[in-house]
Design an enzyme around this catalytic site. Structure first.
Site, PDB file in Angstrom:
ATOM      1  N   GLU A  44      18.254 -25.294  37.658  1.00  0.00           N
ATOM      2  CA  GLU A  44      18.438 -23.922  38.125  1.00  0.00           C
ATOM      3  C   GLU A  44      19.480 -23.994  39.232  1.00  0.00           C
ATOM      4  OE1 GLU A  44      18.579 -20.997  40.242  1.00  0.00           O
ATOM      5  OE2 GLU A  44      16.460 -21.203  40.791  1.00  0.00           O
TER       6      GLU A  44
ATOM      7  N   CYS B  22      20.062 -17.906  45.291  1.00  0.00           N
ATOM      8  CA  CYS B  22      20.917 -18.220  44.138  1.00  0.00           C
ATOM      9  C   CYS B  22      21.221 -16.970  43.325  1.00  0.00           C
ATOM     10  CB  CYS B  22      20.269 -19.295  43.280  1.00  0.00           C
ATOM     11  SG  CYS B  22      18.550 -18.954  42.937  1.00  0.00           S
TER      12      CYS B  22
HETATM   13  P1  NDP Z   1      22.204 -29.481  47.044  1.00  0.00           P
HETATM   14  O1  NDP Z   1      22.369 -29.094  45.628  1.00  0.00           O
HETATM   15  O2  NDP Z   1      22.905 -30.676  47.546  1.00  0.00           O
HETATM   16  O3  NDP Z   1      20.656 -29.689  47.398  1.00  0.00           O
HETATM   17  C1  NDP Z   1      19.555 -29.421  46.569  1.00  0.00           C
HETATM   18  C2  NDP Z   1      18.576 -30.589  46.566  1.00  0.00           C
HETATM   19  O4  NDP Z   1      19.132 -31.711  45.874  1.00  0.00           O
HETATM   20  C3  NDP Z   1      18.224 -31.120  47.947  1.00  0.00           C
HETATM   21  O5  NDP Z   1      16.879 -31.547  47.946  1.00  0.00           O
HETATM   22  C4  NDP Z   1      19.165 -32.293  48.075  1.00  0.00           C
HETATM   23  O6  NDP Z   1      18.745 -33.203  49.029  1.00  0.00           O
HETATM   24  C5  NDP Z   1      19.110 -32.869  46.684  1.00  0.00           C
HETATM   25  N1  NDP Z   1      20.235 -33.721  46.283  1.00  0.00           N
HETATM   26  C6  NDP Z   1      21.474 -33.810  46.829  1.00  0.00           C
HETATM   27  N2  NDP Z   1      22.230 -34.677  46.123  1.00  0.00           N
HETATM   28  C7  NDP Z   1      21.465 -35.141  45.106  1.00  0.00           C
HETATM   29  C8  NDP Z   1      21.687 -36.052  44.015  1.00  0.00           C
HETATM   30  N3  NDP Z   1      22.863 -36.631  43.819  1.00  0.00           N
HETATM   31  N4  NDP Z   1      20.686 -36.287  43.143  1.00  0.00           N
HETATM   32  C9  NDP Z   1      19.491 -35.670  43.294  1.00  0.00           C
HETATM   33  N5  NDP Z   1      19.226 -34.812  44.302  1.00  0.00           N
HETATM   34  C10 NDP Z   1      20.197 -34.538  45.195  1.00  0.00           C
HETATM   35  O7  NDP Z   1      22.578 -28.251  47.943  1.00  0.00           O
HETATM   36  P2  NDP Z   1      23.183 -28.266  49.428  1.00  0.00           P
HETATM   37  O8  NDP Z   1      22.069 -28.252  50.361  1.00  0.00           O
HETATM   38  O9  NDP Z   1      24.177 -29.347  49.619  1.00  0.00           O
HETATM   39  O10 NDP Z   1      23.949 -26.895  49.466  1.00  0.00           O
HETATM   40  C11 NDP Z   1      25.319 -26.822  49.049  1.00  0.00           C
HETATM   41  C12 NDP Z   1      25.597 -25.542  48.334  1.00  0.00           C
HETATM   42  O11 NDP Z   1      24.814 -25.473  47.166  1.00  0.00           O
HETATM   43  C13 NDP Z   1      25.221 -24.305  49.100  1.00  0.00           C
HETATM   44  O12 NDP Z   1      26.242 -23.918  49.954  1.00  0.00           O
HETATM   45  C14 NDP Z   1      24.994 -23.328  48.002  1.00  0.00           C
HETATM   46  O13 NDP Z   1      26.205 -22.750  47.616  1.00  0.00           O
HETATM   47  C15 NDP Z   1      24.456 -24.160  46.879  1.00  0.00           C
HETATM   48  N6  NDP Z   1      22.988 -24.104  46.756  1.00  0.00           N
HETATM   49  C16 NDP Z   1      22.484 -23.366  45.755  1.00  0.00           C
HETATM   50  C17 NDP Z   1      21.110 -23.265  45.618  1.00  0.00           C
HETATM   51  C18 NDP Z   1      20.537 -22.451  44.527  1.00  0.00           C
HETATM   52  O14 NDP Z   1      19.337 -22.210  44.514  1.00  0.00           O
HETATM   53  N7  NDP Z   1      21.336 -22.018  43.595  1.00  0.00           N
HETATM   54  C19 NDP Z   1      20.180 -23.908  46.526  1.00  0.00           C
HETATM   55  C20 NDP Z   1      20.820 -24.726  47.534  1.00  0.00           C
HETATM   56  C21 NDP Z   1      22.175 -24.788  47.621  1.00  0.00           C
HETATM   57  P3  NDP Z   1      19.236 -32.978  50.563  1.00  0.00           P
HETATM   58  O15 NDP Z   1      18.819 -31.627  50.987  1.00  0.00           O
HETATM   59  O16 NDP Z   1      18.471 -33.972  51.294  1.00  0.00           O
HETATM   60  O17 NDP Z   1      20.710 -33.163  50.568  1.00  0.00           O
END
Ligand code: NDP
Length: 474
Positions: free
Chosen positions: A255, A289
């Protein structure tokens, strides 16, 4: 603007421990490699607690615990699994005030939202899926539905407890066991949920919660002991995960991001539409999102809509997330604030006109005033990229066909909104929109019985409702 006396929720209901271990096999344990990180309040930058960072052997231990617990959990009668899931739901309700305060502290979201949306919806998800646990053979998923096994679940920071509920509730109802990794900036409500699992006497190993950063998440989803991966977060990380598990037997649901169009036709009730526009983009600081981040207004009503929107925005209160009067809380992290600032500066430099109501922001913490950009075209980056903050791009259209074309002109396809008095138009437009959810004369409404998920780069698979069970049934 009315002057309101401060109405802060007391934080004394929460007993934040100085440090938290990993929740593996029913108890909290120190990480084997001993590293930790700090989680802060984005509203004040105050350190809230120190949290364990799971290393490779911790991920192994958590996956083994989930594997060992799996056969026994899957073999329980559905009604017995339901009993445990109901207990989780009831305890979330009982501890709702504590969870709401903690969520607002760790995430920065207004207490009004954590209290009235996040926590009640999290409980509702557990109640809803508890109801399915003994009725799986009637879910239309085959005569003898079987669980998949161990689910690796990685969730983001925008709705920490609610995303946990979306992931854990259907997994447990289906007879799976889980290892969940919350986001690095918002681990605390997941750790209280671990305590709730203990309180509910959930058999050890059925739910394991490991904290850490992206590297921990990557190790978890790539672990060979995992049968199913469920991820919510950015499209970029979603792609990395899809690549990492390609060619394995693992089942995956993703998602991801969105850039929803909120379409206002000339016959829409303007005041209601303005409430929907505000809710669509400023709810949860725009860290949503499915946020309605692109407003498409029919040209003939553009001036009226914009004037009403600006008047309404001038009433929004930005500030202390624990104050019950607050509409917009803190941006979740310094990194996210930087991203919002950068994209907003790009919006101005590409020629769009920026406007925010006068509002004073606190000195400490991460803050961004509610902002709209007008004069935006489809080519602007702020019309194409997910900003994930309280920033709205306003575009116009003349005909319904143009509205549909602009709305669909995005790599994403998670949600959309339609505002019109004509029922026939709602149905006709919704039918043409390539979005997983289309709201009509409302926005950002969620219910555990309603499936949620996207098209195109917004990911695949559905969460919520009967469809959400499908992802956890083999
Ligand atoms: P991420 O996609 O990096 O984070 C989501 C989750 O994935 C966190 O628990 C993160 O850990 C984890 N994660 C990060 N890298 C990996 C990997 N390679 N493999 C598995 N899990 C991983 O989002 P960000 O926090 O970096 O946000 C960046 C941008 O993403 C935001 O500015 C926004 O635009 C978008 N975003 C969209 C969301 C949605 O629901 N559509 C939700 C969050 C972000 P950790 O937090 O420890 O890095």
């Amino acid at each position: 603007m009315f002057e309101y006396a401060p109405a802060p929720e007391s934080r004394s209901i929460v007993d934040i421990k100085p440090s938290y271990g990993l929740f593996v096999n029913g108890s909290f344990a120190e990480p084997t490699d001993g590293s930790t990180f700090k989680t802060i309040s984005p509203a004040s930058e105050e350190v809230l607690a120190e949290v364990a960072e799971a290393g490779p052997s911790d991920v192994d231990r958590a996956v083994s615990a989930a594997r060992d617990a799996f056969d026994r959990w899957a073999a329980l009668p559905g009604a017995t699994r339901a009993k445990y899931i109901y207990r989780l739901a009831r305890i979330i309700q009982e501890r709702s005030r504590e969870l709401a305060v903690l969520e607002s502290l760790d995430n920065g979201k207004p207490i009004r939202e954590s209290r009235d949306v996040d926590v009640p919806l999290a409980a509702a998800h557990f109640f809803y899926y508890a109801g399915w646990a003994d009725k799986l053979e009637h879910a239309g998923l085959g005569p003898s539905p079987r669980p998949i096994g161990v689910a690796a679940q990685v969730i983001p920071w925008n709705f920490p407890l609610l995303m946990l509920a979306w992931k854990i509730a259907p997994a447990l109802a289906g007879g799976n066991t889980v290892v969940l990794k919350p986001a690095e900036t918002t681990p605390l409500t997941a750790l209280v949920f671990a305590e709730i699992c203990q309180q509910a006497d959930l058999p050890p190993g059925v739910v394991n919660i490991i904290t850490g950063a992206g590297a921990t998440g990557a190790r978890l989803v790539e672990h060979p002991g995992v049968d199913k991966v469920a991820f919510t977060g950015s499209t970029e990380v979603g792609r990395q995960i899809a690549r990492a598990v390609a060619g394995t037997r693992k089942r995956v649901t993703l998602e991801l991001g969105g850039k929803a169009a909120n379409i206002v036709f000339d016959d829409a009730p303007i005041d209601q539409a303005v409430e929907g526009i505000v809710n669509g983009i400023f709810f949860n600081q725009g860290h949503v999102c499915c946020a309605g981040s692109r407003l498409l207004v029919q040209e003939s009503v553009y001036d009226g809509v914009l004037a009403a929107l600006k008047r309404r925005m001038a009433q929004l209160r930005v500030g202390d997330p624990l104050d019950k009067n607050t509409d917009i809380g803190a941006i979740n992290s310094a990194a996210q604030l930087e991203r919002i600032r950068t994209l907003s500066e790009i919006g101005s430099s590409e020629g769009a006109e920026r406007w925010s109501p006068p509002c004073s922001l606190p000195d400490r913490g991460f803050w961004f005033a509610p902002t709209i950009f007008t004069g935006v075209t489809q080519a602007h980056r702020i019309a194409r990229e997910e900003i994930f903050g309280p920033v709205l791009s306003v575009l116009t259209f003349r005909t319904p066909a143009e509205a549909v074309e602009k709305a669909n002109n995005t790599p994403y396809g998670l949600s959309a909104g339609v505002w019109t008095e004509k029922g026939s138009r709602i149905l006709a437009i919704a039918d043409q929109l390539r979005a997983g959810v289309v709201w009509a004369n409302t926005f950002n409404k969620f219910d555990p019985s309603s499936p949620f998920g996207g098209y195109k780069e917004s990911g695949y698979g559905r969460e919520g409702g009967r469809h959400g069970l499908e992802a956890y049934i083999g």
